[in-house]
Design a protein around this motif. Structure first.
Motif: not given
Length: 569
Positions: A150-157
């Motif tokens: 749910f963070g920026e990393k999750g949005k990217f990957y």
């Protein structure tokens, strides 16, 4: 009691009425895709990141996401201020209705209602949390920016994989679950209907924009489908602005950028010496590289002798190879087609199989290969003539031009005055999966679902036979290609339409008939040929005008000379 007695007893006591069967079929909305469809591309129906619902629950490669579902539940409960018990009780009241949404069940979900409701709550909370953090980057969130989902990393990957899995027919949960949960999250009022708000959040997350209302839906895939087949509306300026904003973030190929007005210049003139063995290592087609200012020269003039047995090894279209100045010569042979081999030749010409010639007869003819039947010719009745497929290249040669529709609705297909308008399609690695699941839903669902997506896919398949056809649609702004090549796009759409029945009563059938009627007028083809030959660029136009001028001067001189001759007499 023998088997015959059992059958007779079932006939007397258990045969449902037509009305009861109809009601039972109407309850189903989530199906297991039958083997007839999955055998063409099994991976397209199997989730890669997360499971929703019972069909893929507990699969080993999807188990890591279960802990994130639990975290999503905790965040949801904390934010809405409801207890898990109260949510469980509300869904338990509609447990049978939720179960009826699925066409088939394992016994565990029938016998253990508590586990079934628990699964529905976990999946529903995860979907709502995922939508919340992805619908708008400015939405305040109670997740750390380094959160793997749910963070920026999750949005990217992970986000793209989860969005893909949310559009799988076997990976759905009933929309009722999401409605019950979002009511608790917004205001706790069960009387209010928030289905349109939920629909717009889903569409905005999955498509990047949201326009008009789509009505009540069965699940996330149904929301997506109803959005892509909405009746065209040209008054939605917000949608147009959002689409334009979305286009600004699309990566473009050199050919696509050129058509937006961007020019390319090389620091110095570059010529690539392309030998026959190096030719296969070019990542882009010669046609596309030519637009970047790169010129091609062959190290020596190459003539490919195309005999009958070498036909199947042609991997590039004649048009593209011609751009590299490679010439084709036939080995002075023509194909003699007997009656029994006729079907094989037709299949060879019109299909894009791995070992078949991937171009239409028109392209093959340009290589110098002639087709002859030994005694018979193909007779096409007037009725069947209206259903003959014509590729984009053939339509263009007949005088038909292509333009992008004003909306992205798959129903926004029209033909008027020689212009075929088609909606813009972004083709990427998830396009095939999305279309296959939409097609499966339309084939399996029985409650008033028309075949709009199937009709569109079949229509596109008729006008795309090869990479050349895809290139035409790319230049027209209709297709945005994120795959490795134009040939991959052609192969994708040709594979989508395999073994799908054509709907000859659909709306697009009228468009097809209008185009075929247009193509039957020979002067349209002559006009198109004239424009393509003499008006493609200013220099060709100057040459044509100069030729007419010289021709006129010649006639005047001839008249003057003849006149002087008669004056002397």
């Amino acid at each position: 009691m023998n088997w015959l007695d059992e059958i007779n007893e079932e006939i007397e006591n258990n045969v449902p009425s037509i009305a009861n069967e109809r009601e039972q079929w109407k309850k189903h909305s989530i199906y297991k895709v039958p083997s007839q469809l999955t055998e063409l591309n099994e991976k397209a129906y199997v989730p890669r990141a997360i499971s929703f619902g019972p069909y893929h629950y507990g699969k080993e490669h999807l188990k890591p996401m279960e802990e994130h579902k639990h975290r999503a539940l905790l965040h949801f409960l904390k934010r809405c201020g409801e207890s898990f018990k109260s949510i469980f009780q509300k869904l338990d009241k509609v447990a049978q209705e939720l179960r009826d949404s699925y066409k088939s069940h394992d016994s565990i979900w029938i016998n253990d209602t508590s586990k079934f409701i628990q699964m529905m709550i976990l999946d529903g909370c995860f979907i709502l949390e995922f939508l919340r953090v992805n619908v708008d980057s400015n939405t305040p969130t109670d997740y750390d920016e380094n959160d793997p989902v749910f963070g920026e990393k999750g949005k990217f990957y992970l986000a793209s994989y989860i969005k893909r899995d949310m559009l799988m027919l076997e990976n759905q949960i009933p929309m009722m679950v999401l409605h019950k949960l979002i009511q608790l999250q917004i205001d706790g009022d069960e009387e209010k209907d928030h289905h349109e708000l939920l629909n717009k959040i889903i569409i905005a997350t999955l498509r990047g924009f949201s326009n008009r209302n789509v009505g009540k839906c069965l699940h996330v895939l149904d929301v997506y489908r109803k959005n892509v087949i909405q009746e065209p509306s040209y008054t939605d300026t917000l949608n147009s602005c959002l689409e334009a904003s979305e286009e600004d973030h699309l990566n473009r190929s050199a050919m696509e950028l050129k058509y937006t007005g961007i020019n390319f210049e090389t620091s110095e003139t570059i010529s690539l010496e392309v030998s026959e063995e190096d030719e296969d290592h070019l990542n882009r087609s010669a046609m596309e590289l030519k637009y970047t200012g790169i010129n091609f020269k062959s190290s020596e003039t190459i003539s490919l002798e195309v005999s009958e047995e070498d036909e199947d090894h042609l991997n590039q279209s004649a048009m593209k190879l011609k751009e590299t100045r490679i010439n084709f010569k036939s080995s002075e042979t023509s194909l003699e087609v007997s009656e029994e081999d006729k079907d094989d030749i037709i299949e060879l010409v019109i299909e894009d199989h791995e070992h078949a010639l991937p171009q239409s007869a028109m392209v093959v003819k340009k290589t110098g290969i002639n087709f002859k039947t030994s005694e018979t010719s193909l007779k096409v009745s007037k009725e069947d003539e209206d259903h003959l497929n014509r590729s984009a290249m053939e339509l263009k040669e007949a005088g038909i031009s292509f333009k992008k529709s004003k909306t992205r609705s798959l129903k926004d297909v029209s033909f008027n005055r020689g212009v075929l308008r088609l909606p813009k399609l972004v083709v990427d690695d998830h396009t095939e999966c999305m279309f296959l699941n939409l097609i499966a839903f339309e084939l399996l669902h029985v409650d008033g679902t028309r075949k709009e997506v199937i009709s569109f896919v079949c229509f596109i398949d008729t006008i795309i036979d090869s990479a050349v056809d895809v290139a035409i649609l790319i230049r027209s702004g209709i297709i945005i290609n994120y795959l490795e090549s134009d040939k991959a796009v052609a192969k994708l759409f040709n594979s989508l339409a395999k073994e799908i029945p054509m709907d000859r009563e659909g709306e697009l059938e009228e468009v097809t008939k209008s185009m075929i009627s247009y193509c039957k007028k020979p002067w349209k083809s002559w006009r198109a040929s004239l424009i393509q030959t003499y008006f493609r660029n200013p220099w060709a136009m100057v040459s044509l005008v100069a030729a007419f001028f010289l021709f006129a001067l010649t006639i005047i001189q001839t008249i003057y000379t003849v006149g002087q001759f008669y004056q002397k007499d």
